[in-house]
Design a protein around this motif. Structure first.
Motif, PDB file in Angstrom:
ATOM      1  N   LYS A  91      76.651   6.907  58.738  1.00 52.38           N
ATOM      2  CA  LYS A  91      76.960   7.849  59.814  1.00 52.38           C
ATOM      3  C   LYS A  91      77.239   9.235  59.252  1.00 52.38           C
ATOM      4  CE  LYS A  91      79.273   4.241  62.438  1.00 52.38           C
ATOM      5  NZ  LYS A  91      80.546   3.680  62.797  1.00 52.38           N
ATOM      6  N   SER A  92      76.924  10.220  60.068  1.00 45.28           N
ATOM      7  CA  SER A  92      77.324  11.592  59.798  1.00 45.28           C
ATOM      8  C   SER A  92      77.909  12.122  61.096  1.00 45.28           C
ATOM      9  CB  SER A  92      76.141  12.445  59.348  1.00 45.28           C
ATOM     10  OG  SER A  92      76.579  13.757  59.043  1.00 45.28           O
ATOM     11  N   ALA A  93      79.202  12.386  61.091  1.00 46.42           N
ATOM     12  CA  ALA A  93      79.899  12.860  62.291  1.00 46.42           C
ATOM     13  C   ALA A  93      80.149  14.352  62.162  1.00 46.42           C
ATOM     14  CB  ALA A  93      81.201  12.102  62.478  1.00 46.42           C
ATOM     15  N   LEU A  94      79.490  15.116  63.013  1.00 50.06           N
ATOM     16  CA  LEU A  94      79.641  16.566  63.024  1.00 50.06           C
ATOM     17  C   LEU A  94      80.641  16.957  64.107  1.00 50.06           C
ATOM     18  CD1 LEU A  94      75.828  17.359  62.956  1.00 50.06           C
ATOM     19  CD2 LEU A  94      77.412  17.691  61.042  1.00 50.06           C
ATOM     20  N   THR A  95      81.570  17.811  63.750  1.00 49.55           N
ATOM     21  CA  THR A  95      82.500  18.398  64.713  1.00 49.55           C
ATOM     22  C   THR A  95      82.339  19.898  64.596  1.00 49.55           C
ATOM     23  OG1 THR A  95      84.034  16.553  64.425  1.00 49.55           O
ATOM     24  CG2 THR A  95      84.910  18.561  65.446  1.00 49.55           C
ATOM     25  N   THR A  96      81.851  20.509  65.668  1.00 49.04           N
ATOM     26  CA  THR A  96      81.491  21.924  65.621  1.00 49.04           C
ATOM     27  C   THR A  96      82.211  22.701  66.714  1.00 49.04           C
ATOM     28  OG1 THR A  96      79.325  21.399  64.713  1.00 49.04           O
ATOM     29  CG2 THR A  96      79.555  23.548  65.751  1.00 49.04           C
ATOM     30  N   THR A  97      82.725  23.856  66.329  1.00 44.93           N
ATOM     31  CA  THR A  97      83.312  24.796  67.274  1.00 44.93           C
ATOM     32  C   THR A  97      82.483  26.063  67.246  1.00 44.93           C
ATOM     33  OG1 THR A  97      85.540  23.895  66.969  1.00 44.93           O
ATOM     34  CG2 THR A  97      85.378  26.126  67.887  1.00 44.93           C
ATOM     35  N   VAL A  98      81.980  26.429  68.423  1.00 42.74           N
ATOM     36  CA  VAL A  98      81.211  27.664  68.576  1.00 42.74           C
ATOM     37  C   VAL A  98      82.079  28.651  69.343  1.00 42.74           C
ATOM     38  CG1 VAL A  98      79.162  28.743  69.584  1.00 42.74           C
ATOM     39  CG2 VAL A  98      78.998  26.457  68.563  1.00 42.74           C
ATOM     40  N   ARG A  99      82.303  29.801  68.736  1.00 49.10           N
ATOM     41  CA  ARG A  99      83.000  30.893  69.409  1.00 49.10           C
ATOM     42  C   ARG A  99      81.956  31.951  69.760  1.00 49.10           C
ATOM     43  NH1 ARG A  99      86.803  28.602  66.490  1.00 49.10           N
ATOM     44  NH2 ARG A  99      88.970  28.634  67.127  1.00 49.10           N
ATOM     45  N   ALA A 100      81.737  32.117  71.055  1.00 50.10           N
ATOM     46  CA  ALA A 100      80.729  33.068  71.528  1.00 50.10           C
ATOM     47  C   ALA A 100      81.228  33.667  72.834  1.00 50.10           C
ATOM     48  CB  ALA A 100      79.382  32.382  71.713  1.00 50.10           C
ATOM     49  N   LYS A 101      81.839  34.809  72.712  1.00 52.35           N
ATOM     50  CA  LYS A 101      82.448  35.481  73.861  1.00 52.35           C
ATOM     51  C   LYS A 101      81.428  35.702  74.977  1.00 52.35           C
ATOM     52  CE  LYS A 101      86.107  38.816  74.198  1.00 52.35           C
ATOM     53  NZ  LYS A 101      86.794  39.905  73.526  1.00 52.35           N
ATOM     54  N   GLY A 102      81.771  35.203  76.167  1.00 46.45           N
ATOM     55  CA  GLY A 102      80.937  35.417  77.341  1.00 46.45           C
ATOM     56  C   GLY A 102      79.669  34.587  77.416  1.00 46.45           C
ATOM     57  N   ALA A 103      79.454  33.688  76.478  1.00 52.08           N
ATOM     58  CA  ALA A 103      78.223  32.887  76.461  1.00 52.08           C
ATOM     59  C   ALA A 103      78.238  31.820  77.546  1.00 52.08           C
ATOM     60  CB  ALA A 103      78.041  32.232  75.093  1.00 52.08           C
ATOM     61  N   ASP A 104      77.054  31.499  78.029  1.00 53.66           N
ATOM     62  CA  ASP A 104      76.857  30.415  78.989  1.00 53.66           C
ATOM     63  C   ASP A 104      77.032  29.097  78.230  1.00 53.66           C
ATOM     64  OD1 ASP A 104      75.608  28.301  80.419  1.00 53.66           O
ATOM     65  OD2 ASP A 104      74.348  29.733  81.498  1.00 53.66           O
ATOM     66  N   ASP A 128      73.027   7.391  61.654  1.00 47.62           N
ATOM     67  CA  ASP A 128      73.523   7.779  62.967  1.00 47.62           C
ATOM     68  C   ASP A 128      74.219   9.133  62.853  1.00 47.62           C
ATOM     69  OD1 ASP A 128      74.382   7.546  65.694  1.00 47.62           O
ATOM     70  OD2 ASP A 128      76.340   6.885  64.939  1.00 47.62           O
ATOM     71  N   ILE A 129      73.791  10.110  63.657  1.00 45.43           N
ATOM     72  CA  ILE A 129      74.415  11.437  63.648  1.00 45.43           C
ATOM     73  C   ILE A 129      75.074  11.652  65.000  1.00 45.43           C
ATOM     74  CG2 ILE A 129      74.046  13.932  63.499  1.00 45.43           C
ATOM     75  CD1 ILE A 129      71.574  13.287  61.730  1.00 45.43           C
ATOM     76  N   SER A 130      76.384  11.920  64.957  1.00 44.20           N
ATOM     77  CA  SER A 130      77.105  12.214  66.194  1.00 44.20           C
ATOM     78  C   SER A 130      77.555  13.666  66.162  1.00 44.20           C
ATOM     79  CB  SER A 130      78.312  11.287  66.350  1.00 44.20           C
ATOM     80  OG  SER A 130      79.253  11.519  65.322  1.00 44.20           O
ATOM     81  N   LEU A 131      77.775  14.222  67.349  1.00 45.69           N
ATOM     82  CA  LEU A 131      78.199  15.608  67.461  1.00 45.69           C
ATOM     83  C   LEU A 131      79.306  15.730  68.486  1.00 45.69           C
ATOM     84  CD1 LEU A 131      77.990  18.678  67.028  1.00 45.69           C
ATOM     85  CD2 LEU A 131      76.143  18.695  68.720  1.00 45.69           C
ATOM     86  N   GLU A 132      80.432  16.286  68.051  1.00 46.39           N
ATOM     87  CA  GLU A 132      81.509  16.666  68.953  1.00 46.39           C
ATOM     88  C   GLU A 132      81.484  18.186  68.984  1.00 46.39           C
ATOM     89  OE1 GLU A 132      86.306  16.916  68.874  1.00 46.39           O
ATOM     90  OE2 GLU A 132      85.422  15.035  68.187  1.00 46.39           O
ATOM     91  N   LEU A 133      81.196  18.754  70.147  1.00 48.42           N
ATOM     92  CA  LEU A 133      81.035  20.189  70.289  1.00 48.42           C
ATOM     93  C   LEU A 133      82.159  20.794  71.110  1.00 48.42           C
ATOM     94  CD1 LEU A 133      79.221  22.741  69.890  1.00 48.42           C
ATOM     95  CD2 LEU A 133      78.130  22.106  72.074  1.00 48.42           C
ATOM     96  N   ASN A 134      82.766  21.841  70.559  1.00 46.38           N
ATOM     97  CA  ASN A 134      83.777  22.607  71.262  1.00 46.38           C
ATOM     98  C   ASN A 134      83.226  24.021  71.435  1.00 46.38           C
ATOM     99  OD1 ASN A 134      85.890  20.501  71.019  1.00 46.38           O
ATOM    100  ND2 ASN A 134      85.640  20.942  68.857  1.00 46.38           N
ATOM    101  N   VAL A 135      83.241  24.512  72.654  1.00 43.39           N
ATOM    102  CA  VAL A 135      82.726  25.839  72.950  1.00 43.39           C
ATOM    103  C   VAL A 135      83.867  26.720  73.420  1.00 43.39           C
ATOM    104  CG1 VAL A 135      81.062  27.188  74.306  1.00 43.39           C
ATOM    105  CG2 VAL A 135      80.495  24.848  73.595  1.00 43.39           C
ATOM    106  N   VAL A 136      84.070  27.842  72.717  1.00 41.00           N
ATOM    107  CA  VAL A 136      85.100  28.802  73.073  1.00 41.00           C
ATOM    108  C   VAL A 136      84.398  30.078  73.488  1.00 41.00           C
ATOM    109  CG1 VAL A 136      87.132  30.072  72.278  1.00 41.00           C
ATOM    110  CG2 VAL A 136      86.676  27.776  71.382  1.00 41.00           C
ATOM    111  N   THR A 137      84.524  30.432  74.769  1.00 39.21           N
ATOM    112  CA  THR A 137      83.863  31.643  75.264  1.00 39.21           C
ATOM    113  C   THR A 137      84.865  32.707  75.638  1.00 39.21           C
ATOM    114  OG1 THR A 137      83.808  30.774  77.508  1.00 39.21           O
ATOM    115  CG2 THR A 137      81.854  30.405  76.154  1.00 39.21           C
TER     116      THR A 137
END
Length: 137
Positions: A91-104, A128-137
Motif C-alpha cells: 500500500k501507499s497511503a497519500l495524505t495531501t493538503t492543497v491550499r488554493a485561495k478561492g479555488a473551486d 494499492d494507492i489511497s488518497l486522503e485529500l484536504n482542500v483549504v480555500t
C-alpha cells in the motif's frame, strides 16, 4: 532523461551494511542496514525512499493538474506511508493538503484524482494507492 543512484553492500545481511548515493550528489554515503530496514533503527531504508519519491512526485503532479485547471496553489503538501508486508510493498497511503485561495473544491478534487492516476511514481508502483485529500480555500 535518466536519473541514477548507486548502492554498495558489505558483509552478511544481518551484520553487514551499505551506503548509497544519488547522481545529483544530494544524497551521498547514506548508510543503511538490516536494522534500519526491519527493526526501525535510526537511518533510512528503501521503503522510506519510495515513500519520499511518491510524496514528492504526487505533489508535483497535483500542482501540474491544478495548473491545467487555471489554479495556482499556495501549497501542496503530501505525506506518504508505504506498507511493507511479507517482503512486499502492498500500500501507499497519500495524505495531501492543497491550499488554493478561492479555488473551486471540485476542480481541486478532479486535479488530485488525475494526479493519482497520472503521477509517474503512482504508475510504476504495483500496489494499492489511497488518497486522503484536504482542500483549504
Amino acid at each position: 532523461m535518466k536519473r541514477s543512484a548507486n548502492a554498495v553492500w558489505k558483509g552478511s545481511l544481518k551484520e553487514g551494511g551499505g551506503t548509497f548515493g544519488v547522481q545529483s550528489g544530494a544524497i551521498e554515503n547514506q548508510k543503511y542496514d538490516f536494522r534500519t530496514r526491519f527493526e526501525n533503527a535510526p537511518g533510512t531504508n528503501p521503503e522510506e525512499l519510495i515513500a519520499a519519491a511518491h510524496a514528492t512526485c504526487f505533489s508535483m503532479a497535483v500542482t501540474a493538474q491544478l495548473g491545467e485547471r487555471g489554479i495556482t496553489p499556495e501549497s501542496v503538501e503530501t505525506a506518504c506511508a508505504v506498507t511493507f508486508e511479507n517482503l512486499t510493498l502492498t500500500k501507499s497511503a497519500l495524505t495531501t493538503t492543497v491550499r488554493a485561495k478561492g479555488a473551486d473544491k471540485s476542480k481541486v478534487e478532479a486535479a488530485a484524482d488525475a494526479a493519482k492516476a497520472g503521477c509517474p511514481i503512482s504508475k510504476v508502483l504495483k500496489l494499492d494507492i489511497s488518497l486522503e485529500l484536504n482542500v483549504v480555500t
